[in-house]
Design an enzyme around this catalytic site. Sequence first.
Site, mmCIF file in Angstrom:
data_model
loop_
_atom_site.group_PDB
_atom_site.id
_atom_site.type_symbol
_atom_site.label_atom_id
_atom_site.label_comp_id
_atom_site.label_asym_id
_atom_site.label_seq_id
_atom_site.Cartn_x
_atom_site.Cartn_y
_atom_site.Cartn_z
ATOM 1 N N ASP A 286 -16.922 0.955 18.651
ATOM 2 C CA ASP A 286 -16.556 0.283 17.411
ATOM 3 C C ASP A 286 -15.781 -0.980 17.817
ATOM 4 O O ASP A 286 -15.422 -1.163 18.981
ATOM 5 C CB ASP A 286 -15.727 1.199 16.510
ATOM 6 C CG ASP A 286 -15.745 0.701 15.057
ATOM 7 O OD1 ASP A 286 -16.088 -0.485 14.824
ATOM 8 O OD2 ASP A 286 -15.416 1.489 14.148
HETATM 9 C C1 BGC Z 1 -15.967 -0.840 11.497
HETATM 10 C C2 BGC Z 1 -17.425 -0.615 11.781
HETATM 11 C C3 BGC Z 1 -18.165 -1.919 11.702
HETATM 12 C C4 BGC Z 1 -17.531 -2.906 12.658
HETATM 13 C C5 BGC Z 1 -18.216 -4.252 12.671
HETATM 14 C C6 BGC Z 1 -15.376 -1.957 12.332
HETATM 15 O O1 BGC Z 1 -14.106 -2.280 11.887
HETATM 16 O O2 BGC Z 1 -15.253 0.359 11.701
HETATM 17 O O3 BGC Z 1 -17.957 0.297 10.845
HETATM 18 O O4 BGC Z 1 -19.519 -1.714 11.983
HETATM 19 O O5 BGC Z 1 -16.188 -3.096 12.287
HETATM 20 O O6 BGC Z 1 -17.977 -4.943 11.506
#
Ligand code: BGC
Length: 848
Positions: A286
């Site tokens: 993530d």
């Molecule tokens: C989120 C993800 C997301 C990523 C990219 C993160 O903060 O937890 O779900 O895909 O950001 O935007």
Amino acid sequence: MSEHVSRRTAMRLLGAAAVAAGGAGCTVTPGAGARTGAQPATAARLAAEAPARPARPARPGSAARVQALLERLTLDEKVGLLHGDRDPASLGQAGYVPGVPRLGIPPLRLADGPAGVRVAAPATALPAPVLLASAFDPALAREYGRVIGREGRALGQDVLLSPMVNLIRTPYAGRNFETFAEDPKLTADLVGEVIRGIQDEGLIATVKHYALNNQEQGRTSVDVVAGEQVMHETELRGFEAAVGAGCGSVMGAYNKVNGVHACESKPLLDELLRGRWGFDGWVMSDWDATHSTAAALTAGLDMEMPGGRHFGAALKQAVTAGTVPVGHVDRAVSRLLATLDRFGLLDGAPPARPVRDPAAGARTARRVAVAGAVLLRNERGTLPLTGPATRSLAVIGPTGQHPFVSGGGSAHVVPDRAESPLDALRRRAGKGAQVRHALGEDLYGRPLPGNALTPAADLDDRAVAAGRTWTHQGRFTLPADDEWTLYVHYTGRRPSVKLDGEELFPVQQGVAEFFAGGLLGTAPDGRTVRRRTLRLAKGTHTLAVSAEGGPAGQRFRLRHSTRATREADLAEAVRTAGAAHSCVLFAYEDATEGRDRTSLALPGAQQRLIEAVTAANPRTTVVLNTSSSTTMPWLDRTGAVLQMYYPGQEGAAATAAVLFGDEDPGGRLTQTFPAAEHLHPVAGDPLRYPGVAGRQEYTEGIHVGHRWYDAQRVAPLFAFGHGLSYTSFGYEKLAVRQRGEGLAVEFTVRNTGTRRGTEVAQVYLGPSPDLRLDQPVRALAGYARLTLDPGRSRRVSVAVDARTLSSWDPAAHAWVLGTGRREVWAGRSSRDLPLRGAAVVRRAAATG
Ligand code: BGC
């Protein structure tokens, strides 16, 4: 009783040993811990466990192609493939990996889902996944995935950062709208189809957030603790199904799992995901969830996103210094390349991109919103709106006027369009009907009173040219003490607004700023909104405003509300509701990633608004545009309650169609609604949500969601699976028999009402007497969605597979079939089960 978890047993969690013994896929081992000793000595494979066809299997010659590329890639190029970078030609997506053009490895663009493709350009804003799930319809999930898959490709993307399968464990969690359900089986059924849909269209899906990421509070550091049986029987089911469907990529979660960051957890990544489930795609972190270089890579993380703090220069240095074997780098690179090859992205000329089909996207968005609409309550024939109700209607609430399309955070999509519910209702009511709107609650404020400012200044729509600065210094005079809310709406840089020398809207840093979007953080015209409530004394204050045009210029307005304007809004809502035959009140709850809810009540003054409006007009329907369950102390006062969650860009038309009865509300709850804040599985004990000392334990064990309400005999406000139709259904003639190592369940559903309608018939399963493991009192075992004309009936067959009849045995590290007499119930929700039967389950080997 929930399984006791010690850190040591939890770390050896996921049964790699059993893989060695039984091979990949699901095996039944002799039931260690079973009460009866009469069990065969040899392990028998669960026949019904064979995964459905994975989307996009590996292509012939793939391994050789990947190997040839590996031999030609330099170390710099390999490292460059294992972390994100800045996109020189960004389309507004979340991530970018430059690729190696000289070898035909294309750059990758990675865009967020899960309710549409999140880039700078407009896309179809689909209903939130929780609304899709409410349809209990895997075929519709496939169609939903297809829309996103095609649009993602059309919008220049290669990878979609979706779907999310973390279970709805607590109603407080800020991302409940982005995921499907509290139930593991329903989640597993739907995620596979969404993934097949996305990948059918050539976009690589990423299942997220692996694993146990069920809350936002402390999400980057919280240590989520759960034992082996609990994990397999709850949260992991969705991830396993995603792998079975051939998901190209997995995103590791922010949180720790049993003491180790998910992105460097060997038990999760190496042993379970790859070893046991046979995942052959790549794992990315993530955003900023990578914490190390060697540990993470060795544990099985392949790609750091969105930058290269650990998998960039640090990785190259570690390889050069010999602390990370180059083989580990090659392994990660080949996982990525093999996946790109599966999708035809290494063929020199990448596959042609389709063009968007916004009309088809809109049709699916509307169909999903109708299919998932959950009618929670309908008394005194309040719905559908017919006769006088269609000619005289009050529409109350800010979101009755400005549509609440989607949630905030990384799930927010720029919609192609979004109609106002008021307009949709007016259109449907037709000429001659009186459809009047009252705000009830003002979310964005009104212009400042002209006589308050000295010298006079227009602060309601100021444009500041690029490179210029605009300032105002003056007095701000109030006739009485009052509670004021001041709002700034702006594009570009946030203006500075100082009252009595204090900055009203300080710029917050980092995620707090980003996650302030959503309904409350964005004005109907798209400007960013910040608000501040404070008590102001009668008399003269100083006001200083300074706005900089910046490189692109900016516009802003300063607005307000006071106790007096709030009272006036409430009074107007009551008048409008009282003057109409019927009333539809749109209520909201604005959830976003990065923030959990602090209360299950509707925010702001909505409770008071509902009480006042229903007192003025008991024929009031409350339409809920909320993220998850809410408490409803006002429920008995309403005529009807329709749960629409975040219904996407076609939400207004879908809501109108359901309210007027053009469509039957087809959705059923995928999460239990608790009767009070303290009456849900993760409430009460401080060890539960949000956890203490950075630790969050799955104290409810395997009894997630509705299973807990049954185990604890707690009455919910609305049960899992609940949802009304405009017609009624009868259930009869249940027959249950063993088929293979599963069960064949049959019963008849009859439309006993006077309208055509849709039912979601549900089958639940009781525990096995032969297992000494903790088991649900009733587990969801299957369901069937069917539409019937009045008076018609249908024989419904639901196949309960061996996995559903099995429990995870932590001693054997394997699924064990729950043999013996199994009770089966059928009906319309987890708490409304008119049919009850049973069948004896035996091992196929034993039955011959
Ligand atoms: C989120 C993800 C997301 C990523 C990219 C993160 O903060 O937890 O779900 O895909 O950001 O935007």
